[in-house]
Write an enzyme that holds these catalytic residues in place. Structure first.
Site, PDB file in Angstrom:
ATOM      1  N   PHE A  21     -26.125 -26.553 -29.349  1.00 55.39           N
ATOM      2  CA  PHE A  21     -27.435 -26.472 -28.676  1.00 55.39           C
ATOM      3  C   PHE A  21     -28.261 -25.292 -29.210  1.00 55.39           C
ATOM      4  O   PHE A  21     -29.304 -25.489 -29.860  1.00 55.39           O
ATOM      5  CB  PHE A  21     -27.167 -26.376 -27.173  1.00 55.39           C
ATOM      6  CG  PHE A  21     -28.297 -25.870 -26.338  1.00 55.39           C
ATOM      7  CD1 PHE A  21     -29.580 -26.390 -26.471  1.00 55.39           C
ATOM      8  CD2 PHE A  21     -28.074 -24.872 -25.387  1.00 55.39           C
ATOM      9  CE1 PHE A  21     -30.627 -25.915 -25.681  1.00 55.39           C
ATOM     10  CE2 PHE A  21     -29.099 -24.399 -24.598  1.00 55.39           C
ATOM     11  CZ  PHE A  21     -30.381 -24.914 -24.748  1.00 55.39           C
ATOM     12  N   ASN A  42     -17.596 -27.626 -36.481  1.00 58.77           N
ATOM     13  CA  ASN A  42     -16.460 -28.568 -36.511  1.00 58.77           C
ATOM     14  C   ASN A  42     -16.714 -29.777 -35.615  1.00 58.77           C
ATOM     15  O   ASN A  42     -15.855 -30.629 -35.456  1.00 58.77           O
ATOM     16  CB  ASN A  42     -15.155 -27.868 -36.102  1.00 58.77           C
ATOM     17  CG  ASN A  42     -15.183 -27.390 -34.652  1.00 58.77           C
ATOM     18  OD1 ASN A  42     -16.186 -27.538 -33.960  1.00 58.77           O
ATOM     19  ND2 ASN A  42     -14.082 -26.821 -34.198  1.00 58.77           N
ATOM     20  N   ASP A  66     -14.187 -25.830 -39.563  1.00 61.43           N
ATOM     21  CA  ASP A  66     -13.691 -25.091 -38.415  1.00 61.43           C
ATOM     22  C   ASP A  66     -13.564 -23.623 -38.827  1.00 61.43           C
ATOM     23  O   ASP A  66     -12.827 -23.316 -39.775  1.00 61.43           O
ATOM     24  CB  ASP A  66     -12.315 -25.667 -38.019  1.00 61.43           C
ATOM     25  CG  ASP A  66     -11.744 -24.989 -36.790  1.00 61.43           C
ATOM     26  OD1 ASP A  66     -12.241 -23.900 -36.419  1.00 61.43           O
ATOM     27  OD2 ASP A  66     -10.800 -25.534 -36.208  1.00 61.43           O
ATOM     28  N   TYR A 158     -12.655 -18.318 -21.884  1.00 62.88           N
ATOM     29  CA  TYR A 158     -13.969 -18.049 -22.486  1.00 62.88           C
ATOM     30  C   TYR A 158     -14.320 -16.570 -22.359  1.00 62.88           C
ATOM     31  O   TYR A 158     -14.675 -15.914 -23.328  1.00 62.88           O
ATOM     32  CB  TYR A 158     -15.019 -18.918 -21.787  1.00 62.88           C
ATOM     33  CG  TYR A 158     -16.407 -18.830 -22.394  1.00 62.88           C
ATOM     34  CD1 TYR A 158     -16.637 -19.225 -23.711  1.00 62.88           C
ATOM     35  CD2 TYR A 158     -17.490 -18.376 -21.645  1.00 62.88           C
ATOM     36  CE1 TYR A 158     -17.914 -19.163 -24.264  1.00 62.88           C
ATOM     37  CE2 TYR A 158     -18.768 -18.321 -22.185  1.00 62.88           C
ATOM     38  CZ  TYR A 158     -18.973 -18.717 -23.495  1.00 62.88           C
ATOM     39  OH  TYR A 158     -20.239 -18.658 -24.036  1.00 62.88           O
ATOM     40  N   THR A 188     -28.894 -20.419 -20.612  1.00 54.84           N
ATOM     41  CA  THR A 188     -29.993 -20.922 -21.448  1.00 54.84           C
ATOM     42  C   THR A 188     -30.078 -22.439 -21.269  1.00 54.84           C
ATOM     43  O   THR A 188     -29.051 -23.095 -21.130  1.00 54.84           O
ATOM     44  CB  THR A 188     -29.700 -20.569 -22.921  1.00 54.84           C
ATOM     45  OG1 THR A 188     -29.444 -19.165 -23.000  1.00 54.84           O
ATOM     46  CG2 THR A 188     -30.867 -20.918 -23.825  1.00 54.84           C
ATOM     47  N   ARG A 199     -23.197 -28.494 -17.599  1.00 55.91           N
ATOM     48  CA  ARG A 199     -23.970 -27.357 -17.110  1.00 55.91           C
ATOM     49  C   ARG A 199     -25.073 -27.833 -16.161  1.00 55.91           C
ATOM     50  O   ARG A 199     -25.486 -28.986 -16.167  1.00 55.91           O
ATOM     51  CB  ARG A 199     -24.513 -26.547 -18.275  1.00 55.91           C
ATOM     52  CG  ARG A 199     -23.377 -25.714 -18.846  1.00 55.91           C
ATOM     53  CD  ARG A 199     -23.809 -24.815 -19.945  1.00 55.91           C
ATOM     54  NE  ARG A 199     -23.944 -25.534 -21.187  1.00 55.91           N
ATOM     55  CZ  ARG A 199     -24.019 -24.938 -22.372  1.00 55.91           C
ATOM     56  NH1 ARG A 199     -23.982 -23.631 -22.464  1.00 55.91           N
ATOM     57  NH2 ARG A 199     -24.124 -25.650 -23.469  1.00 55.91           N
TER      58      ARG A 199
HETATM   59  N1  UDP Z   1     -23.304 -26.302 -10.868  1.00 56.59           N
HETATM   60  C1  UDP Z   1     -23.530 -27.178  -9.809  1.00 56.59           C
HETATM   61  N2  UDP Z   1     -23.472 -28.517 -10.068  1.00 56.59           N
HETATM   62  C2  UDP Z   1     -23.220 -29.025 -11.310  1.00 56.59           C
HETATM   63  C3  UDP Z   1     -23.012 -28.121 -12.374  1.00 56.59           C
HETATM   64  C4  UDP Z   1     -23.057 -26.748 -12.118  1.00 56.59           C
HETATM   65  O1  UDP Z   1     -23.796 -26.775  -8.670  1.00 56.59           O
HETATM   66  O2  UDP Z   1     -23.177 -30.270 -11.448  1.00 56.59           O
HETATM   67  C5  UDP Z   1     -23.329 -24.856 -10.569  1.00 56.59           C
HETATM   68  C6  UDP Z   1     -22.083 -24.102 -11.019  1.00 56.59           C
HETATM   69  O3  UDP Z   1     -21.062 -24.183 -10.039  1.00 56.59           O
HETATM   70  C7  UDP Z   1     -22.623 -22.703 -11.167  1.00 56.59           C
HETATM   71  C8  UDP Z   1     -24.073 -22.932 -11.647  1.00 56.59           C
HETATM   72  O4  UDP Z   1     -24.384 -24.277 -11.289  1.00 56.59           O
HETATM   73  O5  UDP Z   1     -22.651 -22.034  -9.926  1.00 56.59           O
HETATM   74  C9  UDP Z   1     -24.242 -22.762 -13.129  1.00 56.59           C
HETATM   75  O6  UDP Z   1     -23.240 -23.517 -13.758  1.00 56.59           O
HETATM   76  P1  UDP Z   1     -23.217 -23.808 -15.309  1.00 56.59           P
HETATM   77  O7  UDP Z   1     -21.993 -24.645 -15.576  1.00 56.59           O
HETATM   78  O8  UDP Z   1     -24.511 -24.350 -15.762  1.00 56.59           O
HETATM   79  O9  UDP Z   1     -23.079 -22.385 -16.003  1.00 56.59           O
HETATM   80  P2  UDP Z   1     -22.248 -21.068 -15.680  1.00 56.59           P
HETATM   81  O10 UDP Z   1     -23.280 -20.077 -15.292  1.00 56.59           O
HETATM   82  O11 UDP Z   1     -21.292 -21.315 -14.549  1.00 56.59           O
HETATM   83  O12 UDP Z   1     -21.567 -20.773 -16.952  1.00 56.59           O
END
Ligand code: UDP
Length: 330
Positions: A21, A42, A66, A158, A188, A199
């Protein structure tokens, strides 16, 4: 968008994770500024489609590679004057699915890409993350905050991979006088995220476009500070050009709850979707907002794209594609 003078100093850049992305936007911006680009990926979480429009442009080369493989440094022959190391699964869903690959990308991959930069005398920049702060106990997060990370929690693959990568970069600066910097990227969003990368923004946008319920985790009171990809790319290229060796936060300055994100996306898509509350993932950070004073003072950087504008571009991106089936629940 970035003033082209920001990246005009680079002759040839290596972007690892270039079909991802953020990586694909970086490749495009560098090419626009006249820099030749080797895009290495990869394709574990990246996609050729993200750089299909760059194929055939003079100076662009895609290398399926990779960064952790023993032959990676040989295949990435350069010579480069800029190495942007962005290869790593970055969505919680991806790194939970690919824990060992994630740990390798930060350790073996970073080590190898630092060697490439050292070989060529290139400026090196590590894509790090707000996750190095874990579930932060200080708010907003400044670069000198050490974080609150569960080293054996599910997200540690991570968080610790990026923390280790930061330590590797810093050791190279200290012991080898490497020209190497670190950007800590906060949430982002924008075009070219995968519909099903898990996300919050792509998930909610695709659910809203499909008329499906928006899956808000917990009570949705946890916060994030979202930043549009064009602003992040501008910031990254400014840090690259600055020669800073300190970690620099880059992220949005408006802190919003996940629940607000859901309702604003429903509003802006004109959807009739409802909100469904689902289980909150383990160790999900409760609050997150960057202190961006350093980026402002050092680079004059501050995010410029208003949320409404950024989210409209993102909605338009997904609306132009077939509406994906709802993602399987993990
Ligand atoms: N989140 C949510 N529903 C979804 C996906 C994510 O409520 O379907 C919430 C997740 O639990 C977190 C926030 O949105 O509190 C951001 O999540 P994301 O995976 O985008 O990124 P993170 O900041 O956790 O790496």
């Amino acid at each position: 968008m970035t003033d082209t003078t920001t990246c005009a100093t680079w002759r040839r850049a290596l972007v690892t994770g270039g079909a991802g992305f953020i990586g694909s936007h970086l490749c495009e911006q560098l090419l626009n500024a006249g820099t030749e680009v080797d895009c290495a990926d990869n394709l574990l979480s990246g996609a050729r489609a993200n750089v299909a429009h760059l194929q055939g442009r003079p100076g662009f080369r895609f290398v399926e590679c990779d960064v952790c493989a023993p032959d990676a440094t040989g295949r990435l022959a350069g010579p480069y004057d800029l190495v942007l190391h962005f290869a790593c699964p970055a969505s919680p869903a991806d790194y939970l699915r690919l824990p060992l690959e994630t740990l390798d990308a930060g350790s073996l991959g970073t080590r190898a890409m630092l060697a490439v930069a050292e070989r060529d005398g290139a400026r090196f920049l590590l894509a790090s993350t707000s996750e190095v702060y874990g579930d932060p106990l200080e708010h907003p997060q400044r670069e000198d905050y050490w974080g609150n990370v569960n080293p054996v929690g599910p997200r540690s693959v991570y968080d610790e991979s990026k923390r280790f990568a930061e330590a590797l970069v810093t050791a190279h600066v200290r012991t080898k006088d490497a020209d190497a910097g670190i950007v800590r990227l906060f949430n982002t969003y924008g075009p070219r995220m995968r519909a099903h990368d898990g996300r919050v923004v792509p998930t909610f946008v695709c659910q809203a476009l499909a008329g499906a319920s928006l899956t808000v985790a917990g009570d949705g009171s946890q916060t994030r500070s979202l930043c549009y990809v064009d602003d992040i790319v501008d910031g990254i290229l400014l840090v690259a050009a600055s020669r800073s060796v300190r970690p620099v936060n880059l992220g949005g300055t408006d802190e919003v709850t996940v629940r607000e994100i859901a309702s604003r996306i429903v509003e802006l898509t004109g959807s009739s979707s409802r909100i469904e509350f689902v289980d909150r993932p383990a160790d999900d950070p409760r609050r997150r907002r960057p202190d961006t004073a350093l980026a402002r003072e050092l680079l004059g950087w501050t995010p410029r794209v208003p949320w409404e504008e950024g989210i409209k571009q993102t909605i338009a991106h997904f609306a132009a594609r077939p509406v994906p089936e709802p993602a399987p629940r993990v």
